[in-house]
Design a protein around this motif. Sequence first.
Motif, PDB file in Angstrom:
ATOM      1  N   VAL A   1      25.254  15.031  12.132  1.00 25.78           N
ATOM      2  CA  VAL A   1      24.260  13.966  12.018  1.00 25.78           C
ATOM      3  C   VAL A   1      22.979  14.422  12.701  1.00 25.78           C
ATOM      4  CG1 VAL A   1      23.672  11.569  12.540  1.00 25.78           C
ATOM      5  CG2 VAL A   1      26.038  12.179  12.006  1.00 25.78           C
ATOM      6  N   GLU A   2      21.928  14.526  11.921  1.00 32.94           N
ATOM      7  CA  GLU A   2      20.609  14.837  12.472  1.00 32.94           C
ATOM      8  C   GLU A   2      19.889  13.522  12.773  1.00 32.94           C
ATOM      9  OE1 GLU A   2      18.442  17.193   9.706  1.00 32.94           O
ATOM     10  OE2 GLU A   2      19.940  18.801   9.641  1.00 32.94           O
ATOM     11  N   ASN A   3      19.520  13.377  14.029  1.00 30.68           N
ATOM     12  CA  ASN A   3      18.731  12.217  14.428  1.00 30.68           C
ATOM     13  C   ASN A   3      17.260  12.605  14.277  1.00 30.68           C
ATOM     14  OD1 ASN A   3      17.359  10.178  15.812  1.00 30.68           O
ATOM     15  ND2 ASN A   3      18.967   9.960  17.359  1.00 30.68           N
ATOM     16  N   VAL A   4      16.570  11.977  13.315  1.00 30.08           N
ATOM     17  CA  VAL A   4      15.182  12.347  13.028  1.00 30.08           C
ATOM     18  C   VAL A   4      14.311  11.093  13.023  1.00 30.08           C
ATOM     19  CG1 VAL A   4      15.951  14.301  11.629  1.00 30.08           C
ATOM     20  CG2 VAL A   4      15.367  12.143  10.514  1.00 30.08           C
ATOM     21  N   GLU A   5      13.005  11.313  13.042  1.00 24.63           N
ATOM     22  CA  GLU A   5      12.023  10.244  12.927  1.00 24.63           C
ATOM     23  C   GLU A   5      10.863  10.737  12.083  1.00 24.63           C
ATOM     24  OE1 GLU A   5      12.687   8.445  17.469  1.00 24.63           O
ATOM     25  OE2 GLU A   5      10.883   9.586  16.959  1.00 24.63           O
ATOM     26  N   PHE A   6      10.208   9.813  11.423  1.00 24.56           N
ATOM     27  CA  PHE A   6       9.000  10.163  10.679  1.00 24.56           C
ATOM     28  C   PHE A   6       8.102   8.931  10.625  1.00 24.56           C
ATOM     29  CE2 PHE A   6      12.506   9.138   7.827  1.00 24.56           C
ATOM     30  CZ  PHE A   6      11.993   8.127   7.034  1.00 24.56           C
ATOM     31  N   LEU A   7       6.871   9.116  10.239  1.00 21.47           N
ATOM     32  CA  LEU A   7       5.866   8.057  10.249  1.00 21.47           C
ATOM     33  C   LEU A   7       5.678   7.455   8.862  1.00 21.47           C
ATOM     34  CD1 LEU A   7       3.115   9.830  12.405  1.00 21.47           C
ATOM     35  CD2 LEU A   7       4.737   8.092  13.185  1.00 21.47           C
ATOM     36  N   THR A   8       5.530   6.124   8.827  1.00 26.23           N
ATOM     37  CA  THR A   8       5.060   5.470   7.610  1.00 26.23           C
ATOM     38  C   THR A   8       3.545   5.339   7.641  1.00 26.23           C
ATOM     39  OG1 THR A   8       7.089   4.220   7.240  1.00 26.23           O
ATOM     40  CG2 THR A   8       5.103   3.339   6.253  1.00 26.23           C
ATOM     41  N   GLU A   9       3.033   5.014   8.795  1.00 22.89           N
ATOM     42  CA  GLU A   9       1.591   4.872   9.011  1.00 22.89           C
ATOM     43  C   GLU A   9       1.368   4.999  10.513  1.00 22.89           C
ATOM     44  OE1 GLU A   9       0.113   0.703   8.705  1.00 22.89           O
ATOM     45  OE2 GLU A   9       2.152   0.286   7.980  1.00 22.89           O
TER      46      GLU A   9
ATOM     47  N   ARG B   1       0.863  -1.179   0.000  1.00 30.36           N
ATOM     48  CA  ARG B   1       0.000   0.000   0.000  1.00 30.36           C
ATOM     49  C   ARG B   1       0.900   1.229   0.000  1.00 30.36           C
ATOM     50  NH1 ARG B   1      -2.146   0.612   4.709  1.00 30.36           N
ATOM     51  NH2 ARG B   1      -1.045  -1.106   5.732  1.00 30.36           N
ATOM     52  N   ALA B   2       0.641   2.141  -0.901  1.00 30.21           N
ATOM     53  CA  ALA B   2       1.467   3.352  -0.958  1.00 30.21           C
ATOM     54  C   ALA B   2       1.326   4.128   0.350  1.00 30.21           C
ATOM     55  CB  ALA B   2       1.036   4.223  -2.131  1.00 30.21           C
ATOM     56  N   PRO B   3       2.438   4.643   0.872  1.00 30.38           N
ATOM     57  CA  PRO B   3       2.348   5.441   2.104  1.00 30.38           C
ATOM     58  C   PRO B   3       1.439   6.643   1.913  1.00 30.38           C
ATOM     59  CG  PRO B   3       4.635   4.922   1.567  1.00 30.38           C
ATOM     60  CD  PRO B   3       3.812   4.544   0.380  1.00 30.38           C
ATOM     61  N   GLU B   4       0.722   6.993   2.950  1.00 28.47           N
ATOM     62  CA  GLU B   4      -0.142   8.175   2.898  1.00 28.47           C
ATOM     63  C   GLU B   4      -0.213   8.782   4.288  1.00 28.47           C
ATOM     64  OE1 GLU B   4      -4.341   5.691   3.357  1.00 28.47           O
ATOM     65  OE2 GLU B   4      -3.709   6.413   1.398  1.00 28.47           O
ATOM     66  N   GLY B   5      -0.794   9.955   4.368  1.00 25.00           N
ATOM     67  CA  GLY B   5      -0.847  10.656   5.640  1.00 25.00           C
ATOM     68  C   GLY B   5       0.399  11.486   5.860  1.00 25.00           C
ATOM     69  N   PRO B   6       0.375  12.338   6.877  1.00 25.44           N
ATOM     70  CA  PRO B   6       1.517  13.223   7.128  1.00 25.44           C
ATOM     71  C   PRO B   6       2.752  12.456   7.567  1.00 25.44           C
ATOM     72  CG  PRO B   6      -0.076  13.367   8.921  1.00 25.44           C
ATOM     73  CD  PRO B   6      -0.725  12.554   7.857  1.00 25.44           C
ATOM     74  N   LEU B   7       3.915  12.976   7.160  1.00 22.06           N
ATOM     75  CA  LEU B   7       5.176  12.392   7.596  1.00 22.06           C
ATOM     76  C   LEU B   7       5.367  12.524   9.098  1.00 22.06           C
ATOM     77  CD1 LEU B   7       7.529  13.634   4.756  1.00 22.06           C
ATOM     78  CD2 LEU B   7       7.369  11.259   5.490  1.00 22.06           C
ATOM     79  N   GLY B   8       4.868  13.597   9.673  1.00 19.28           N
ATOM     80  CA  GLY B   8       5.027  13.806  11.111  1.00 19.28           C
ATOM     81  C   GLY B   8       6.481  13.801  11.532  1.00 19.28           C
ATOM     82  N   ALA B   9       7.356  14.410  10.719  1.00 18.75           N
ATOM     83  CA  ALA B   9       8.794  14.350  10.987  1.00 18.75           C
ATOM     84  C   ALA B   9       9.151  15.023  12.307  1.00 18.75           C
ATOM     85  CB  ALA B   9       9.552  15.009   9.837  1.00 18.75           C
ATOM     86  N   ARG B  10      10.033  14.406  13.049  1.00 13.93           N
ATOM     87  CA  ARG B  10      10.527  14.955  14.313  1.00 13.93           C
ATOM     88  C   ARG B  10      12.048  15.010  14.275  1.00 13.93           C
ATOM     89  NH1 ARG B  10       7.068  12.094  19.248  1.00 13.93           N
ATOM     90  NH2 ARG B  10       5.047  13.054  18.712  1.00 13.93           N
ATOM     91  N   HIS B  11      12.565  16.139  14.654  1.00 10.87           N
ATOM     92  CA  HIS B  11      14.012  16.287  14.814  1.00 10.87           C
ATOM     93  C   HIS B  11      14.321  16.039  16.279  1.00 10.87           C
ATOM     94  CE1 HIS B  11      17.862  18.255  15.429  1.00 10.87           C
ATOM     95  NE2 HIS B  11      18.055  18.220  14.125  1.00 10.87           N
ATOM     96  N   ILE B  12      15.085  14.984  16.564  1.00  8.84           N
ATOM     97  CA  ILE B  12      15.350  14.595  17.947  1.00  8.84           C
ATOM     98  C   ILE B  12      16.567  15.324  18.501  1.00  8.84           C
ATOM     99  CG2 ILE B  12      15.705  12.651  19.512  1.00  8.84           C
ATOM    100  CD1 ILE B  12      13.023  12.660  17.990  1.00  8.84           C
ATOM    101  N   VAL B  13      17.680  15.271  17.768  1.00 11.03           N
ATOM    102  CA  VAL B  13      18.908  15.905  18.227  1.00 11.03           C
ATOM    103  C   VAL B  13      19.878  15.957  17.051  1.00 11.03           C
ATOM    104  CG1 VAL B  13      20.099  13.790  18.953  1.00 11.03           C
ATOM    105  CG2 VAL B  13      20.572  15.924  20.165  1.00 11.03           C
ATOM    106  N   THR B  14      20.809  16.905  17.090  1.00 12.10           N
ATOM    107  CA  THR B  14      21.873  16.986  16.087  1.00 12.10           C
ATOM    108  C   THR B  14      23.228  16.790  16.765  1.00 12.10           C
ATOM    109  OG1 THR B  14      20.641  18.438  14.617  1.00 12.10           O
ATOM    110  CG2 THR B  14      23.028  18.462  14.406  1.00 12.10           C
ATOM    111  N   THR B  15      24.043  15.962  16.154  1.00 11.83           N
ATOM    112  CA  THR B  15      25.371  15.668  16.699  1.00 11.83           C
ATOM    113  C   THR B  15      26.433  16.136  15.713  1.00 11.83           C
ATOM    114  OG1 THR B  15      24.520  13.706  17.826  1.00 11.83           O
ATOM    115  CG2 THR B  15      26.909  13.843  17.524  1.00 11.83           C
ATOM    116  N   PRO B  16      27.331  17.029  16.136  1.00  9.20           N
ATOM    117  CA  PRO B  16      28.398  17.460  15.219  1.00  9.20           C
ATOM    118  C   PRO B  16      29.512  16.422  15.147  1.00  9.20           C
ATOM    119  CG  PRO B  16      28.630  18.570  17.334  1.00  9.20           C
ATOM    120  CD  PRO B  16      27.394  17.735  17.433  1.00  9.20           C
ATOM    121  N   ARG B  17      30.046  16.224  13.948  1.00  5.95           N
ATOM    122  CA  ARG B  17      31.206  15.376  13.745  1.00  5.95           C
ATOM    123  C   ARG B  17      32.173  16.121  12.833  1.00  5.95           C
ATOM    124  NH1 ARG B  17      28.922   9.221  12.655  1.00  5.95           N
ATOM    125  NH2 ARG B  17      27.722   8.965  14.574  1.00  5.95           N
TER     126      ARG B  17
END
Length: 722
Positions: free
Chosen positions: A476-484, A455-471
Motif C-alpha cells: 500500500v502506497e500512501n500518497v497525496e496529490f493536489l486538486t487545487e 471547474r475542471a482541475p488544473e495545475g500540477p498534481l504535486g504528487a507526494r509519496h508519504i510511505v509504503t506499507t507491505p502487506r
Amino acid sequence: MQKLSRREFAKKAAFAGGMLAGGPLHLFGERAPSYAEQHPDMLVSYLSGKLNALAGKWDRERDALRTARQLESRNRFVREKFREMVHGWPGKTPLAPIVVRTHERNGYRVENVMFQSRPNFWVTGNLYIPSGKGPFPGIISPCGHYPLARMEPEYQFAYINLVLNGFVVLAFDPVGQGERRQYWNPQTGETEVSSASTYEHSMPGQVLLLMGEDLTHYRIWDGMRAIDYLLTRPEVDKEKIGCAGHSGGATLTIFISSLDERVRCAAVNQGGTGHRWPIKALPGSRLGPSDVEQNIFPAAVFGIDVCDLLTAIAPRPLLLTIENYSSAFRRTADHLKARYALFDAAEKFGTEEANDPHSWTVKLRLSTTDWFSRWFSGRRGPDREPDLAPENPETLYCTPIGSVRYSQQGETIFSLILKNGVTVTPSRRVPASGAELGEFRNRLAGEIRELIRYRAPEGPLGARHIVTTPRKGYKVENVEFLTEPGIHIPAWVFVPEKRNSEPPTVFVHEAGKEVEGQEFGLLEQLAREGHQVIAVDVRGVGETAPRHSPGDRSGAFSHLFSVETAMVYMSWYMDEDLFGMRVRDVVRSVEYALSRPDVGAAGVRLVGKGAGALWALYAGALDPRVGTVVAHGGLVSYASLTRVDRYRQTAGVFVRDVLKHFDLPHVAAAIADRRLILSSTVGPMNERLDPAAVRQAYNWTVMAYRNAGAADRFQITESYKL
C-alpha cells in the motif's frame, strides 16, 4: 531494453517529478512530509478563507457609503437581491379569512383566526383587539422556534402587553410551529422526529432547495399576507403597521421588515443579530448551522449579511434587543447607529439587554411595548407589567385538535412539495440513436457543470509519496496529490504483487478509504486478486474530515445540523457547491491514476459507495476517461425526496435547483454507452430498494442504453462483486 514512446517517457518523468517535489521517494517505514502539515483543518479553512475574503471586500464597499442617497441605493440593492434569493413572490390570492371563535377579556378580545396565504394553505393565528374605539396601530408577530409558537405563555404576555396599550396584534404560526407542525401527533401528544421546531424547518427546507424553492420564501410570504389580513380589518390604522418577534421570530421580523416597507416600525428581540462573516472557526470548535430557512443563498456573493438586512429597515424605527451585550452585538449596533446617522435618524435606532437567559422576558416585553408606543402613539409605554394569566393552548386553537395536518384542513408544506415535485423536472425525450445520445451527453454535461459549479482541475498534481506499507501479496502506497491550491487528496494505492490486466480502480467511500482499506477489507481482497486500486479521500472526508463538533445534536436526523451541513451552507453562500467540489476531487483522482507509470491509458473503473456513488456517477458523466462506473448504495433519485416527509440523506449530496433541470437517472444516462452498474441502491431513509423498483425509477436510462445499442452495459443489481 524496451524503448519508451515520447508520451510514455513524458508521463514517467512527470510522475517522478511530482513525487520528488515532495521529497525523496520513501519506502517501507520512513514517512515523508505530508500536505496535512500545510493544510490543517483543510476544508473549513478553505471555505472560511474564501468567505472571509468576500466579507472583507464588502466591508470596504460598505465603508465607502458616505451619504443618505448612497445608503438608500444600497438598501434598494439589498432588497432586490434578497427577493431574488428567496425566489420572488407568487401572485396574491384570496385570503378567505375565518374567525373560528372569539374570547372576550378585560380590556380586549382575542379572535382565533385563519387565512390562506396561498390557495388552501392555511395560516393559523390569534388576533388581539383592544376594547374601545379604533383604529389602532397593527402589529404582526411571527413566532420564535417554540413548538407551541404563539401559544407560549411568554409570547401571550407580550401580545397582552401590547393590546392593553392600544395595539392590535396578529400573532401567527410559521410553517412547522404551533398548529402547523408536521411531526406532532395531537392524538398521542408525541413528536415523531424531534420536539425542536428547527427539524420541522430544515427537513422540508433542504428538499425545497432541490426544487428551486426555499422555505424562507414561504415563511416571509406568510408574514406579508398577515399584513394583508391586518389591512382588511376596520380596527387597524393602515398607516401604522409594525412587526415584532422573538428568537427565530425576530429573524423573521428582520426578513419581513427589510422586504416589506409597509412595516413602519420593528422590534427584533434576540434574533441572531451578529455578523455571519468573517468566520473564526478554530480547530475543534463548534461548527453547526442554524436551520435552513435562516440561511439565504448565495448572500455572500452580494455582501448581504444580517447587518445589511437590518440596515434595509432604516430609517424606519428599529429596536434591537439581546440577552446580554457582547462585542459581537456592539459591532452590529455600532454599524446600525452609523447608518441611521447617515439618514439623520439616530433617535430611531435603539437597543436593550435583558440580563436574562434567552427568552422574551418581562423587561424585553416592556421595551417592545414602549418602542411601539413611542413611535406610533407619541407616548411612553408602561413601567410595569400587570399580573397576567396565559390562556390554555386549546383555547387558542383554530383547528379542532390543534393541528392543520391531523385536522386535514388544507395543504401542508410536505403536501405542496409532493404536488410540485411531480411537475418540477422538465420531461426529456430519450435519445433515439447514438448520435442523439452524444448530443444529450454534451448538453447534460454543460447543465451539470453549471449546477454543481464545476471547474475542471488544473495545475500540477504535486504528487507526494508519504510511505509504503507491505502487506500479504501486495503493498500500500500512501500518497497525496493536489486538486487545487489549499486542497490535497490523501490516497492509498493498493499495488498487487501479481497484477492482472484490468484497468485500475479508483475507489471513493463516503466515510473515507480506511473503511474498506484495512487488512481483511474489500480493497485487500481486490488487491490479492490482482487489481490495482487507488482509494481516495475527497475533501472533508476520512483523513481530512473536519475536527469540529455540531454541538449537542443527536438522533436519527441530526445530519440536518451536522458539520457537513454547515460546510455545504458555507459553499452555497458563495454560490459554490461542496458536492461539485468533491466531484472535482474524483475527476482529479482519475487524472492521478492515469498519471502513474504503472497504469496504462485504457481508462479506469470508478467505484463509489454511499454518497461516493453519486460523486462517481457525476464524475463518470463528465469524464470520458472513466470506462466503468459502479455506484453502490447511492440514493435512487432526488425526486424520491419530494415524496417523503423525512430522510437520512445528508446535505452533502444535495444540489440546489437540480430538479428544475434533471435527476439522477439522466446523469446515469450520460454515462452511456460505457458500463454502469447500480448496486444496493437506497431510498430516502437509506433503506435498500428492490432492484425492480430501481429499474422502474431508471426506465429512462434503460431506454437510453437500449437505443444506443448498449443495453447489456447497464446493470441494476441487489449486490455486485467487484
